[in-house]
Structures are given as structure tokens and as C-alpha cells.
Motif scaffolding. Sequence first.
Motif, PDB file in Angstrom:
ATOM      1  N   SER A  60       2.582  -7.997 -19.554  1.00 61.99           N
ATOM      2  CA  SER A  60       3.986  -7.883 -19.958  1.00 61.99           C
ATOM      3  C   SER A  60       4.935  -7.944 -18.776  1.00 61.99           C
ATOM      4  O   SER A  60       6.147  -8.098 -18.949  1.00 61.99           O
ATOM      5  N   GLN A  61       4.382  -7.804 -17.551  1.00 57.30           N
ATOM      6  CA  GLN A  61       5.233  -7.895 -16.367  1.00 57.30           C
ATOM      7  C   GLN A  61       5.923  -9.252 -16.299  1.00 57.30           C
ATOM      8  O   GLN A  61       7.068  -9.358 -15.872  1.00 57.30           O
ATOM      9  N   SER A  62       5.225 -10.290 -16.751  1.00 54.18           N
ATOM     10  CA  SER A  62       5.788 -11.639 -16.677  1.00 54.18           C
ATOM     11  C   SER A  62       5.888 -12.308 -18.043  1.00 54.18           C
ATOM     12  O   SER A  62       6.490 -13.370 -18.157  1.00 54.18           O
ATOM     13  N   ALA A  63       5.298 -11.691 -19.093  1.00 55.42           N
ATOM     14  CA  ALA A  63       5.329 -12.283 -20.437  1.00 55.42           C
ATOM     15  C   ALA A  63       5.539 -11.191 -21.471  1.00 55.42           C
ATOM     16  O   ALA A  63       4.573 -10.594 -21.941  1.00 55.42           O
ATOM     17  N   HIS A 205       2.795   1.541  -4.681  1.00 60.28           N
ATOM     18  CA  HIS A 205       2.931   0.769  -3.436  1.00 60.28           C
ATOM     19  C   HIS A 205       2.673  -0.715  -3.679  1.00 60.28           C
ATOM     20  O   HIS A 205       3.463  -1.574  -3.261  1.00 60.28           O
ATOM     21  N   PHE A 206       1.567  -1.030  -4.361  1.00 63.37           N
ATOM     22  CA  PHE A 206       1.216  -2.436  -4.570  1.00 63.37           C
ATOM     23  C   PHE A 206       2.164  -3.112  -5.567  1.00 63.37           C
ATOM     24  O   PHE A 206       2.467  -4.300  -5.431  1.00 63.37           O
ATOM     25  N   HIS A 207       2.642  -2.355  -6.557  1.00 60.28           N
ATOM     26  CA  HIS A 207       3.599  -2.931  -7.508  1.00 60.28           C
ATOM     27  C   HIS A 207       4.924  -3.228  -6.817  1.00 60.28           C
ATOM     28  O   HIS A 207       5.559  -4.257  -7.084  1.00 60.28           O
ATOM     29  N   ALA A 208       5.344  -2.335  -5.912  1.00 57.87           N
ATOM     30  CA  ALA A 208       6.594  -2.567  -5.179  1.00 57.87           C
ATOM     31  C   ALA A 208       6.485  -3.810  -4.304  1.00 57.87           C
ATOM     32  O   ALA A 208       7.457  -4.564  -4.137  1.00 57.87           O
ATOM     33  N   GLY A 209       5.292  -4.041  -3.748  1.00 54.80           N
ATOM     34  CA  GLY A 209       5.096  -5.217  -2.896  1.00 54.80           C
ATOM     35  C   GLY A 209       4.961  -6.504  -3.680  1.00 54.80           C
ATOM     36  O   GLY A 209       5.205  -7.592  -3.142  1.00 54.80           O
ATOM     37  N   SER A 213       2.697  -7.925 -10.384  1.00 60.02           N
ATOM     38  CA  SER A 213       1.436  -7.226 -10.603  1.00 60.02           C
ATOM     39  C   SER A 213       1.714  -5.751 -10.858  1.00 60.02           C
ATOM     40  O   SER A 213       2.633  -5.177 -10.273  1.00 60.02           O
ATOM     41  N   VAL A 214       0.917  -5.135 -11.730  1.00 56.88           N
ATOM     42  CA  VAL A 214       1.088  -3.693 -11.960  1.00 56.88           C
ATOM     43  C   VAL A 214       0.437  -2.878 -10.852  1.00 56.88           C
ATOM     44  O   VAL A 214       0.553  -1.655 -10.815  1.00 56.88           O
ATOM     45  N   GLY A 215      -0.284  -3.533  -9.944  1.00 58.81           N
ATOM     46  CA  GLY A 215      -0.851  -2.852  -8.782  1.00 58.81           C
ATOM     47  C   GLY A 215      -2.206  -2.210  -9.001  1.00 58.81           C
ATOM     48  O   GLY A 215      -2.707  -1.514  -8.107  1.00 58.81           O
ATOM     49  N   VAL A 216      -2.833  -2.465 -10.163  1.00 58.93           N
ATOM     50  CA  VAL A 216      -4.084  -1.767 -10.464  1.00 58.93           C
ATOM     51  C   VAL A 216      -5.291  -2.421  -9.801  1.00 58.93           C
ATOM     52  O   VAL A 216      -6.144  -1.735  -9.237  1.00 58.93           O
ATOM     53  N   TRP A 217      -5.383  -3.754  -9.844  1.00 59.80           N
ATOM     54  CA  TRP A 217      -6.588  -4.361  -9.266  1.00 59.80           C
ATOM     55  C   TRP A 217      -6.644  -4.121  -7.755  1.00 59.80           C
ATOM     56  O   TRP A 217      -7.714  -3.890  -7.189  1.00 59.80           O
ATOM     57  N   GLU A 218      -5.479  -4.115  -7.112  1.00 61.36           N
ATOM     58  CA  GLU A 218      -5.440  -3.837  -5.678  1.00 61.36           C
ATOM     59  C   GLU A 218      -5.873  -2.387  -5.401  1.00 61.36           C
ATOM     60  O   GLU A 218      -6.618  -2.110  -4.454  1.00 61.36           O
ATOM     61  N   THR A 219      -5.390  -1.473  -6.253  1.00 58.89           N
ATOM     62  CA  THR A 219      -5.737  -0.056  -6.090  1.00 58.89           C
ATOM     63  C   THR A 219      -7.226   0.170  -6.297  1.00 58.89           C
ATOM     64  O   THR A 219      -7.870   0.901  -5.534  1.00 58.89           O
ATOM     65  N   LEU A 220      -7.785  -0.451  -7.320  1.00 54.63           N
ATOM     66  CA  LEU A 220      -9.219  -0.308  -7.582  1.00 54.63           C
ATOM     67  C   LEU A 220     -10.046  -0.848  -6.421  1.00 54.63           C
ATOM     68  O   LEU A 220     -11.093  -0.285  -6.075  1.00 54.63           O
ATOM     69  N   THR A 221      -9.580  -1.920  -5.806  1.00 53.99           N
ATOM     70  CA  THR A 221     -10.297  -2.491  -4.657  1.00 53.99           C
ATOM     71  C   THR A 221     -10.307  -1.526  -3.478  1.00 53.99           C
ATOM     72  O   THR A 221     -11.362  -1.255  -2.876  1.00 53.99           O
TER      73      THR A 221
END
Length: 550
Positions: A60-63, A205-209, A213-221
Motif C-alpha cells: 500500500s506504500q505505492s499502491a 530508520h529504514f522507512h525514513a531512508g 519500503s516499510v523497512g521490514v525486510w531490511e530490519t529482518l536482515t
Amino acid sequence: MSVATAPNPGAAPLLSRERIVARPGFNRWLAPPAALATHLCIGMAYGLSVFWLPLSKALSQSAPAAACPDMTLAQALFTTSCDWRVTDLVIVFSIGIVVLGLSAALFGGWLEKAGPRKAGAVAALCWGGGFLIGALGVYVHQLWIIWLGMGLIGGVGLGIGYITPVSTLIKWFPDRRGMATGMAIMGFGGGAMIGSPLADLLIKHFHAGNPASVGVWETLTVMGLGYVAFMLGGAFGYRVPPAGWAPDGWTTPTAKNAMIASGHVHLRDAHKTFQFWMLWLVLALNVSAGIGVLALASPMLQEIFGGALIGQPGVPLGSLDAGQKAGVAAVAAGFVGLLSLFNIAGRFFWASMSDKLGRKLTYAIFFVLGAGLYAAAPWAAHLGSQALFVAFFCVILSMYGGGFATIPAYLADIFGTQFVGAIHGRLLTAWSTAGVVGPLVVAEIRQIQQSAGVEGVELYARTMYVLAGFLIVGFICNLLVRPLAARWFMGDAQVGEAQGHGQKTATATGSQGIGKGGFTPAIVIPWLVVALPILWGVYVTFGKAVVLFR
């Protein structure tokens, strides 16, 4: 007399049990930080809910049209164009808890042979690797990959990681079994206390950057890689005592306490005993009562007290405006935070107390006091006493956590220490069962009451009485636990064979300085490594709980 160790341990494989038999000069207080390094990571299982809401809006961030409320679960598993529902994502937790019990039961025997270093390494790769696989699933928007990684594979890491430290610490601290298991399992309770706010910070942090992206896949990594490293550090810190080792001057207190066995029951026989199944029910009923409340703690407080939480007594939740409801939700979040602190503290406090009171009496206190507090909770709510109501549930949750931490020591008392990790693993199927039964019972009773138009205190009163009934049945099961008959214990030859695993049996207890020493400067660093994250988690959680007292 000296304790004999494995011949030429340096030639053994790096992850083998023979490689980690303690040598002279090893301080047994180095074992708890290794255990905490594992449990502080896998305890994030209770904090996974921090990911569900962001993930439900991933596309939903982009659609904005990505919501598909009519899709089936099968469609949700493979869709790349629809947002996931929170109900689809929550199943990850259920899979993980069920697999925890199954893997602990299946791999417990292997753990006793392989040793804690190898088991800890496997747990690290499965738990941290599960996060990395989950990150891939989020990135390609495939729910089945998240279920596979964080649910199935992560659940295996949960099960093996949970029992590995417990088995090791009980062997190092036969004189303080409750305290030792309390330290490790306190870490499991603290895992979510650390991981949830950390994940929230990383997601933001990742969503702001990258707003797309909602920042979840980066956080999980990031968290997956961190968990692998931290848990491997713990795994390589494990040592096991030589066969037959005991602290200097200590002997099994069987003469003073008939509930503490001097022998060892084989894994293949433990589940054949009446005592095993009574303890299975003891754990299942205690956990069912506590986990059911944890699942609905926030809505329960909001629906019972409503506007009273923000200084407007008598105003039901449904009559508040959006801003007022946000204020009520903030207070309820503080309640959940306070419960988590008591859950964690109770794991160490009650398990340590069980060394003085005995495991059977400790569980009797859990059941009698817990049933009384559940039965009295509606009375406190009718009085309008938020403080009393909150205090009741803080004590209840301390005993919920204490039950987890005390049960391994209870098993060691009844069945001996040789196979306690494996026996504990099999008993954890009670947790898997309770993880389904407890929340289901509470949610169903609440739904029935709500459908009948019941509001406020009465919406949860019947639930409290049912949970009190659970604990009364648990009290009876605990009362029926008796010392095992002599026929269940292994003979000396069987014990020697079981304790072998490449090392000679000790000819005397405690020697050569193995296990000696208290908190010396040499062990400060490993303790700081695990203590600092715990203190940060306590600080953050207490900050949320302060809202309750404003």
C-alpha cells in the motif's frame, strides 16, 4: 584425586562435545552469559508482532488498491499484488511455537550426545537464518517463504536453542538448579523486551531512508545477521563439566529432601512414568492461564476501565473520541510493558526461591495464589481500583514466567540430570499445546460475551473464573507428583555409558579448580555483553510503563 577428561580434546572436531569438556581453572560463572546470549535472541519470538502491522501495508506504500479482503488464505500465501492480512501473518508465531515443542522433543536426545556447542550453533543458524529467509519472503512478497523461514526453520532454532542452555546450566549448578535455569529463561523473557523496540527503531530508520519500503525486510536482515553472530558467540562460550563433576563439598541432598533423586532416569523411560504426565499438565495449565491473559492484556484493560484510564470514570470505551482512545491505548501499552517486566523478573525470582522452598511447594504457591488472584480480579475491577487490578495481574504474570523457569529444575529433581535437557524438550510440547489452548479459550469466551451484548468488567469476569479453574486442576496434578520408584533409575553401568561421550568418568567430585570462582574480573566482559542489552530493554519498557502512574 582428579577429574579425568577426554584424551587429547584438541584433536576433536571443533563443534564436538569432547572439545568443550572444561579444563582446570574454568569458572562455572562463565556458563550463564553463554546461555543468556542464546535466550536473549530466541526470546524475540514473543516480539514478532512488531512486524505484522507494517507488513500488512507493505504494498500500500505505492499502491493504495493493494488491499484484497476477500482473498483466501491459499491466495494470500502466493499473492504478489495484495497486502497480507494481520491474521495471515500471525500464523507465523503459531507455527513457531508448535515447532518449538516438536523440535525440542525430537532433538533433545541428540543434544545430550552432541553437546551444547554444536546444538547452539545449529540453533543460531536456524533462528537467525529464519529471519534472513523471512527477509527474502518480504522482499519478493511471498508469505509462504516467511512462514517457512520465521515459522518452520526459526521454530527449530527456537526449540533447540531453548533447551540447550537449560541442560548445560543444571549440570554446572546442581546446588542452585532453580537459580541457574531462572537466569537462562529470564533471558528468553527479555528477548522481546530488547528485540521489539530495536525492531521498531530499525523499521522507522529504514522507512525514513526509503519511503517506498516499510523497512521490514531490511530490519529482518540486520537482526538475522546479528542473531547469528550473538548466538554463535554464546555457543562457542559453552563448556560442559567432566562426567561425575560436582562442586567441592556438595552432595545430592536426598537425605533431607525425598523429592530430589540421587539417580538418573533414561530418556526412553521418562515419558512412561505417571510423574512425567503430571508435570506435563502442571506446565500446560500454568502456561494456558498466563498466556491467555497476555494475548488480550491491552484490550482487556481498555474495555474494563474505559475512560477511567484517562481521568473520565464511568465513560465506556466505545463512547470516547479518537484522541481519547489513543490516550487509553497508551495506558494499556504501559500495562503490557509492566506485565513483561514482572514476567521476566518472576523467572529469576521464583526459580531462585524454589531452591529454598522446593519445586513442589513453589508450584503449589503458583496455583493457589494464582487462582485466588484470578477469582478476585473481577472484584477489583468492580471496585474501580486500577492499581489493585494491575497489581493482581503483575503477580500472576510473575508466576507465569516463574513456572517456565522452575520446571527444568523440577524435572532434574525427579528424573536426575543426565537426560534433563531431552526430557525437558519433550515436556515443552505442553507449551505448544498451551500456546494454542490458552488464547483460544480466552478469545472464544470473550467473543461469546461480546455477542451477547456484555460490556466492561463482565466481558472478562467469566474468563477469569475459567482460568482460576485451570490453576485449581494444576494444583491437584502437582499434588500427585511423588518421587519415582527405584526401578526407573539407571544402574551404574548405564550411567557410565551415558556419561561417556568420549570422556572418562570422574573418580571423584570437584577438583583441579574446575568450576571454582565467583565474579572475578575475567568474567566481567561476557556478563557486560549480555547485561547491557537487558538494561537497555528494561529502560525502554519501564519508560512505557510509567504512563500507568501518571
